[in-house]
Design a protein around this motif. Structure first.
Motif, short mmCIF file in Angstrom:
data_model
loop_
_atom_site.label_atom_id
_atom_site.label_comp_id
_atom_site.label_asym_id
_atom_site.label_seq_id
_atom_site.Cartn_x
_atom_site.Cartn_y
_atom_site.Cartn_z
N GLN A 146 3.80 5.95 -2.47
CA GLN A 146 4.89 6.74 -2.73
C GLN A 146 5.37 6.62 -4.41
O GLN A 146 6.03 7.66 -4.86
N GLU A 147 4.90 5.76 -5.01
CA GLU A 147 5.38 5.28 -6.47
C GLU A 147 4.54 6.60 -7.09
O GLU A 147 4.98 7.24 -8.03
N LEU A 148 3.28 6.80 -6.79
CA LEU A 148 2.44 7.52 -7.29
C LEU A 148 2.87 9.22 -6.97
O LEU A 148 2.80 9.98 -7.85
N TYR A 198 0.86 -1.16 -0.02
CA TYR A 198 -0.12 0.13 -0.11
C TYR A 198 0.74 1.14 0.16
O TYR A 198 0.67 2.03 -0.94
N TRP A 199 1.71 1.42 0.92
CA TRP A 199 2.56 2.41 0.89
C TRP A 199 3.51 2.59 -0.29
O TRP A 199 3.84 3.76 -0.55
N ARG A 236 5.02 16.15 0.47
CA ARG A 236 6.12 15.99 1.36
C ARG A 236 6.07 14.65 2.39
O ARG A 236 7.11 14.31 2.72
N THR A 237 4.73 14.57 2.93
CA THR A 237 4.49 13.51 3.73
C THR A 237 4.92 12.08 3.00
O THR A 237 5.44 11.21 3.69
N LEU A 238 4.30 11.92 1.97
CA LEU A 238 4.65 10.45 1.20
C LEU A 238 6.01 10.21 0.83
O LEU A 238 6.60 9.15 0.94
N VAL A 266 3.71 11.23 -10.19
CA VAL A 266 2.62 11.91 -10.37
C VAL A 266 2.44 13.23 -9.68
O VAL A 266 2.34 14.45 -10.14
N VAL A 267 2.27 13.07 -8.33
CA VAL A 267 2.06 14.01 -7.59
C VAL A 267 2.95 15.09 -7.54
O VAL A 267 2.38 16.24 -7.66
N ILE A 268 4.26 14.94 -7.38
CA ILE A 268 5.39 16.03 -7.29
C ILE A 268 5.31 16.84 -8.71
O ILE A 268 5.17 18.21 -8.64
N ASP A 269 5.23 16.08 -9.84
CA ASP A 269 5.20 17.05 -11.22
C ASP A 269 3.85 17.58 -11.21
O ASP A 269 3.72 18.88 -11.82
N HIS A 270 2.51 17.17 -10.67
CA HIS A 270 1.51 17.78 -10.85
C HIS A 270 1.42 19.20 -10.10
O HIS A 270 0.96 20.19 -10.53
N ALA A 271 2.02 19.24 -8.79
CA ALA A 271 2.17 20.38 -7.96
C ALA A 271 3.20 21.48 -8.73
O ALA A 271 2.82 22.49 -8.70
#
Ligand code: ZN
Length: 661
Positions: free
Chosen positions: A41-43, A36-37, A415-417, A47-52
């Protein structure tokens, strides 16, 4: 992980106290290897860092630094007064991620962002795109709402991440100049005030830990002591909003703006630990204990008021008006992690688990491109999907949105992930404590040099089996402790060879001179369970929630085939689990629309079925009329709360009225 000569030794982790009952294992000692974690982290990484970053380019918050450099401020400034902070939070996420993966492309982007920000810093260390230029308000002229110290706090936390994963560089040097500037301007006898939004406090303590510079700790302690004496000016919500009503060490409970209160509390734990300030640590423990006992949602979410994004009164926890900001979930994990390290009490790791599974991961969409800002426990009307290119107002989005006008939450999730491994395990002189149950590889050394290596294999939270394999020969007996969540105390069993161990004080404990290849196996009781609330949480009286393992479940209209307002649930038998789904027996009640929805028992609405069902209708659905409720209940599947809304607009509830109650 790259290091240079200026990298301090010690675990790579966001929080590294110099004293306390437990020490954290760093990201250099823990790798999440699957499950799960690892997926999250992979997502985050993919994705998330690029998205932000994409969104902050698009809405101009990164461009604010270019505009400052090119003399185009204030005309070309975009975003709220605290927009700089989100760029720093993105950079903190990047720094942890570069440390974790060694991603060269991300390293280039981190350096490119640094190059755009660096020239904006003024010679005395001041750095902010919203104040101090011709046409802008003067520096520190709005400490209540200006967020300058808050922005420095996030700059410094990003610098700590960079220092611990990489070593000193121009970004770190920039943050150190800003921190020195803060100490000069806000030091004893200087501008004796505080910032309206705490955050600089934990940041300065961590910078002191990281650099050995005592003045940063002293400044954090000064900010903490100054708070609660009415130094900030009058605002609409009163001084409680920014915790300026009562001194930190005298408060009984967290109150006011939830994220502010939690960041302040995190800083108070840090300062108390470093200064060996027992009374302050006790005060914070007392405040958190009452906050958890009386002001926290089942999800671990905090903040019951939309007005002021604030904590409510004790037991004021309405499901349908839960604010439960994603950032407050991050803040609760920050405080709980610090208290775990300071005290060794497993209940704090329980709270970390609850908010990570039920707030932080709820915020994030399956595709990593949308977020909840607030986390309601009851959606009464189907939400509206925000378009992929639309900026949502902060709390008005009824489904996950790609970006917000106030967008603190997405970068906080990122940053948490990126630093999630830091929550997994701790150690003391006697051994290692597994605090979170995720598939991972751990390798560390105890104080006397005894090596400890563990390989954890599990599909938790889907499955309750956790297998732990020792990968290093011990030089002496040491103690392995595995945290058992409070809900699993009754049925958890650890098997080590022929030995069977039951939990005590929240942990399963095994002391041995372990050799490589030793295996232990933990089994947690994962059957879904009914959860009831203290009757003083009157907003959900007569209702029940369902949990499975660490996951809070919920009912969505998509699965019910009708508005969730029509559902009541029978609790005489435990919830059912079949084909990987949790199902509950639901009785549907018909809804009529009386002209006046109140009256004597049995007199409201039309078409009642029987007495019991009528009572349930009254209890569960306001005074809606019962038109249908006889016959056998229907088994309806639930979904984990963290995935609600993934299938589009729906009505949803975590707390479901109990049939016949
Ligand atoms: Zn937020």
């Amino acid at each position: 992980m790259t290091h240079n000569a200026s990298t301090p030794t010690g675990p790579v982790t966001p929080v590294l106290p110099t004293r306390g009952v437990l020490s954290p294992l760093g990201l250099d000692e823990v790798q999440i290897t699957g499950g799960y974690w690892a997926d999250l982290q992979e997502l985050n990484s993919a994705v998330v860092i690029d998205h932000a970053e994409h969104w902050m380019e698009r809405v101009g918050w990164i461009g604010n630094f270019d505009a400052a450099r090119e003399g185009r401020l204030p005309a070309d400034r975009t975003g709220r007064e605290f927009a700089d902070s989100d760029v720093y939070k993105l950079m903190e996420a990047m720094a942890w991620e570069i440390g974790r993966t060694g991603d060269a492309r991300l390293e280039e982007r981190f350096q490119a962002l640094t190059a755009r920000i660096l020239p904006v810093q003024e010679p005395d260390g001041y750095l902010n795109t919203h104040f101090g230029r011709p046409g802008q308000a003067p520096r520190y002229s709005d400490l209540e709402n200006g967020h300058e110290l808050y922005c420095y706090g996030h700059l410094i936390q990003a610098a700590v991440a960079r220092l611990r994963t990489h070593g000193s560089d121009p970004f770190v040097e920039m943050a150190l100049r800003a921190a020195d500037h803060v100490c000069e301007v806000f030091g004893p006898g200087e501008l004796e005030s505080i910032g309206g939004h705490p955050e600089i406090e934990p940041a300065l303590v961590e910078l002191a830990r990281c650099t050995g510079e005592h003045k940063y700790l002293d400044q954090a302690a000064l900010f903490l002591e100054r708070r609660g004496h009415g130094r900030l000016g009058e605002i609409w919500f009163g001084p409680e909003y920014f915790q300026d009503d009562v001194p930190v060490r005298e408060a009984e409970v967290l109150r006011g703006h939830a994220v502010r209160a939690l960041y302040l509390t995190a800083g108070a734990v840090d300062a108390a630990v470093e200064r060996e300030d027992g009374p302050l640590l006790e005060a914070v423990q007392r405040q958190m204990a009452r906050t958890v006992a009386r002001r926290t949602y089942l999800t671990g979410g905090m903040g019951a008021h939309h007005e002021g994004e604030a904590f409510g009164e004790d037991f004021e926890l309405p499901a349908d008006r839960a604010y439960s900001e994603t950032c407050a979930g991050v803040g609760a994990a920050m405080v709980a992690h610090r208290l775990l390290l300071a005290t060794g009490a497993g209940e704090h790791a329980d709270l970390v688990e609850r908010v990570l599974y039920n707030v932080v991961s709820t915020s994030l969409a399956e595709d990593g491109k949308a977020f909840f800002y607030t986390n309601t426990l009851h959606q009464r009307t189907p939400g509206r999907q925000t378009a992929a290119d639309e900026v949502a107002p902060r709390a008005a989005s009824s489904l996950r949105a790609p970006w917000f006008a106030v967008s603190c939450c997405p970068t906080n999730v990122a940053r948490t992930l990126a630093s999630l491994g830091a929550y997994l395990a701790t150690k003391d002189d006697d051994g290692v404590q597994l605090q979170q149950l995720a598939q991972a590889q751990l390798s560390t050394t105890l104080a006397d040099g005894c090596p400890v290596g563990l390989q954890v294999t599990t599909d938790y939270p889907h499955d309750g089996r956790i297998q732990i394999r020792v990968t290093e020969d011990a030089t002496r007996p040491w103690t392995l402790k595995v945290r058992v969540p409070a809900w699993a105390q009754a049925g958890a069993v650890l098997r080590a060879g022929a030995e069977t161990i039951s939990p005590a004080d929240g942990y399963l404990t095994l002391t041995r001179a372990f050799t490589a290849g030793d295996e232990v196996q933990l089994d947690l009781p994962m059957q879904p369970r009914w959860t009831f609330a203290d009757p003083r949480v009157d907003a959900v009286r007569g209702q029940v929630a369902i949990e499975r393992g660490p996951l809070v479940m919920c009912l969505e209209s998509v699965d019910l085939g009708a508005d969730v307002a029509t559902a009541t649930v029978e609790v005489t038998e435990p919830p059912v689990e079949a084909d990987g789904q949790v199902l509950v027996p639901v009785r549907r009640i018909g809804m009529a629309d009386p002209a006046w929805p109140y009256g004597a028992a049995g007199s409201v609405g039309a078409g009642q079925a029987n007495d019991a069902e009528h009572r349930s209708a009254l209890a569960g659905a306001g005074a809606a009329a019962v038109t249908d409720g006889s016959g056998e209940p229907e088994l309806v599947p639930l979904v984990p709360y963290h995935s609600w809304g993934d299938r589009g607009p729906s009505t949803m509830r975590v707390w479901i009225p109990v049939a016949g109650s």
